[in-house]
Design a protein around this motif. Structure first.
Motif, mmCIF file in Angstrom:
data_model
loop_
_atom_site.group_PDB
_atom_site.id
_atom_site.type_symbol
_atom_site.label_atom_id
_atom_site.label_comp_id
_atom_site.label_asym_id
_atom_site.label_seq_id
_atom_site.Cartn_x
_atom_site.Cartn_y
_atom_site.Cartn_z
ATOM 1 N N ASN A 8 28.142 56.767 2.861
ATOM 2 C CA ASN A 8 27.868 55.326 3.415
ATOM 3 C C ASN A 8 26.769 54.770 2.404
ATOM 4 O O ASN A 8 27.012 53.298 2.592
ATOM 5 C CB ASN A 8 27.363 55.452 4.832
ATOM 6 C CG ASN A 8 28.453 55.987 5.785
ATOM 7 O OD1 ASN A 8 29.459 55.867 5.556
ATOM 8 N ND2 ASN A 8 28.023 56.235 6.919
ATOM 9 N N VAL A 9 25.821 55.467 2.181
ATOM 10 C CA VAL A 9 24.740 54.823 1.203
ATOM 11 C C VAL A 9 25.562 54.297 -0.351
ATOM 12 O O VAL A 9 25.059 53.074 -0.371
ATOM 13 C CB VAL A 9 23.564 55.647 1.046
ATOM 14 C CG1 VAL A 9 22.533 55.061 0.205
ATOM 15 C CG2 VAL A 9 22.918 56.263 2.584
ATOM 16 N N ALA A 10 26.323 54.947 -0.621
ATOM 17 C CA ALA A 10 26.724 54.618 -1.910
ATOM 18 C C ALA A 10 27.544 53.361 -1.586
ATOM 19 O O ALA A 10 27.581 52.368 -2.486
ATOM 20 C CB ALA A 10 27.624 55.818 -2.550
ATOM 21 N N HIS A 11 28.293 53.321 -0.539
ATOM 22 C CA HIS A 11 29.203 52.001 -0.329
ATOM 23 C C HIS A 11 28.292 50.893 0.022
ATOM 24 O O HIS A 11 28.460 49.515 -0.573
ATOM 25 C CB HIS A 11 30.064 52.413 1.057
ATOM 26 C CG HIS A 11 30.710 50.852 1.670
ATOM 27 N ND1 HIS A 11 31.918 50.365 0.651
ATOM 28 C CD2 HIS A 11 30.555 50.172 2.666
ATOM 29 C CE1 HIS A 11 32.386 49.600 1.233
ATOM 30 N NE2 HIS A 11 31.693 49.190 2.458
ATOM 31 N N VAL A 32 14.627 58.279 8.772
ATOM 32 C CA VAL A 32 13.840 57.479 9.159
ATOM 33 C C VAL A 32 14.311 56.681 10.198
ATOM 34 O O VAL A 32 14.631 55.325 10.092
ATOM 35 C CB VAL A 32 13.072 56.531 8.119
ATOM 36 C CG1 VAL A 32 12.066 57.195 7.535
ATOM 37 C CG2 VAL A 32 13.943 55.961 7.375
ATOM 38 N N PRO A 33 14.819 56.988 11.509
ATOM 39 C CA PRO A 33 15.530 56.343 12.500
ATOM 40 C C PRO A 33 14.983 55.297 13.201
ATOM 41 O O PRO A 33 15.854 54.462 13.902
ATOM 42 C CB PRO A 33 16.065 57.461 13.288
ATOM 43 C CG PRO A 33 14.928 58.298 13.297
ATOM 44 C CD PRO A 33 14.609 58.496 12.033
ATOM 45 N N GLN A 100 29.353 53.256 10.228
ATOM 46 C CA GLN A 100 27.725 54.145 10.383
ATOM 47 C C GLN A 100 27.375 54.458 11.531
ATOM 48 O O GLN A 100 27.766 53.875 12.744
ATOM 49 C CB GLN A 100 26.896 53.117 9.593
ATOM 50 C CG GLN A 100 27.369 52.487 8.549
ATOM 51 C CD GLN A 100 26.584 51.252 7.839
ATOM 52 O OE1 GLN A 100 25.859 50.502 8.657
ATOM 53 N NE2 GLN A 100 27.258 50.580 6.780
ATOM 54 N N ARG A 101 26.291 55.356 11.457
ATOM 55 C CA ARG A 101 25.869 55.876 12.754
ATOM 56 C C ARG A 101 24.736 55.159 13.317
ATOM 57 O O ARG A 101 23.920 54.745 12.398
ATOM 58 C CB ARG A 101 25.673 57.390 12.657
ATOM 59 C CG ARG A 101 24.766 57.961 11.558
ATOM 60 C CD ARG A 101 25.103 59.349 11.857
ATOM 61 N NE ARG A 101 24.351 60.026 10.544
ATOM 62 C CZ ARG A 101 23.411 60.853 10.631
ATOM 63 N NH1 ARG A 101 23.335 61.721 11.893
ATOM 64 N NH2 ARG A 101 22.740 61.152 9.561
ATOM 65 N N ALA A 132 20.385 51.496 5.188
ATOM 66 C CA ALA A 132 21.211 51.397 4.222
ATOM 67 C C ALA A 132 22.446 52.437 4.483
ATOM 68 O O ALA A 132 22.998 53.077 3.478
ATOM 69 C CB ALA A 132 20.625 51.700 2.768
ATOM 70 N N GLY A 133 22.894 52.574 5.618
ATOM 71 C CA GLY A 133 24.195 53.356 6.065
ATOM 72 C C GLY A 133 24.091 54.884 6.521
ATOM 73 O O GLY A 133 24.871 55.276 7.045
ATOM 74 N N GLU A 134 22.609 55.010 6.570
ATOM 75 C CA GLU A 134 22.301 56.281 7.070
ATOM 76 C C GLU A 134 21.072 56.536 7.354
ATOM 77 O O GLU A 134 20.199 55.760 7.014
ATOM 78 C CB GLU A 134 22.597 57.751 6.232
ATOM 79 C CG GLU A 134 23.780 58.065 5.756
ATOM 80 C CD GLU A 134 24.432 59.070 7.058
ATOM 81 O OE1 GLU A 134 23.807 59.821 7.543
ATOM 82 O OE2 GLU A 134 25.447 58.386 7.641
#
Length: 159
Positions: A8-11, A32-33, A100-101, A132-134
């Motif tokens: 997800n971050v790479a995307h 770091v939610p 993404q979550r 950034a996706g995560e």
């Protein structure tokens, strides 16, 4: 920071690069939610964190990018969006809409472009940090770049 990127971050990194964004994802060793956790890790004010919040607007996923210093006024935002109501989306709805979550949703990189409101209070910061996706990843940007990347509408989103 970890140099291996979750898919997800790479995307998100690829989408940012494709659109000429200046920032690249930073991956922390711990998630770091929350805006407070991200601000503490980055050494910035919580208001400089752009929370990517997904809402259910009569069955349509909408993205509200809110300063970490604000709560979303759902009535005000529903009026701006022209929908009857906004409800905080459930985790399965968020994943279906974004891929993404919860806790790591980025403002970009979704399967389809989402209607987006961008908190005008974010413009007070020369640098804004976004998921950034995560939950362990963020990237820096600017308010103007965030508007450009998302096609978002500037709005007073809350208190």
């Amino acid at each position: 920071m970890d140099t291996t990127l979750h898919p997800n971050v790479a995307h998100v990194a690829d989408v940012l690069a494709e659109h000429g964004a200046t920032g690249r994802p930073h991956v922390f060793t711990e998630p770091v939610p929350t805006a407070a956790a991200a601000a503490e890790q980055l050494g910035v004010e919580v208001g400089a964190i752009a929370n990517s919040l997904i809402f259910d607007a009569d069955g349509e996923a909408v993205l509200i990018l809110a300063s970490g210093a604000h709560r979303v006024d759902t009535t005000r935002c529903a009026t701006v969006l022209g929908v009857s109501s906004l409800r905080r989306a459930k985790p399965d709805f968020v994943r279906a809409a974004t891929g993404q979550r919860v806790g790591g949703v980025a403002p970009v990189g979704h399967p389809t472009r989402l209607r987006t409101l961008v908190d005008v209070w974010l413009r007070a910061y020369p640098e804004v940090w976004c998921g950034a996706g995560e939950p362990s990843a963020v990237f820096p940007t600017t308010y103007d770049e965030l508007l450009r990347l998302t096609g978002g509408t500037p709005a007073e989103i809350g208190d």
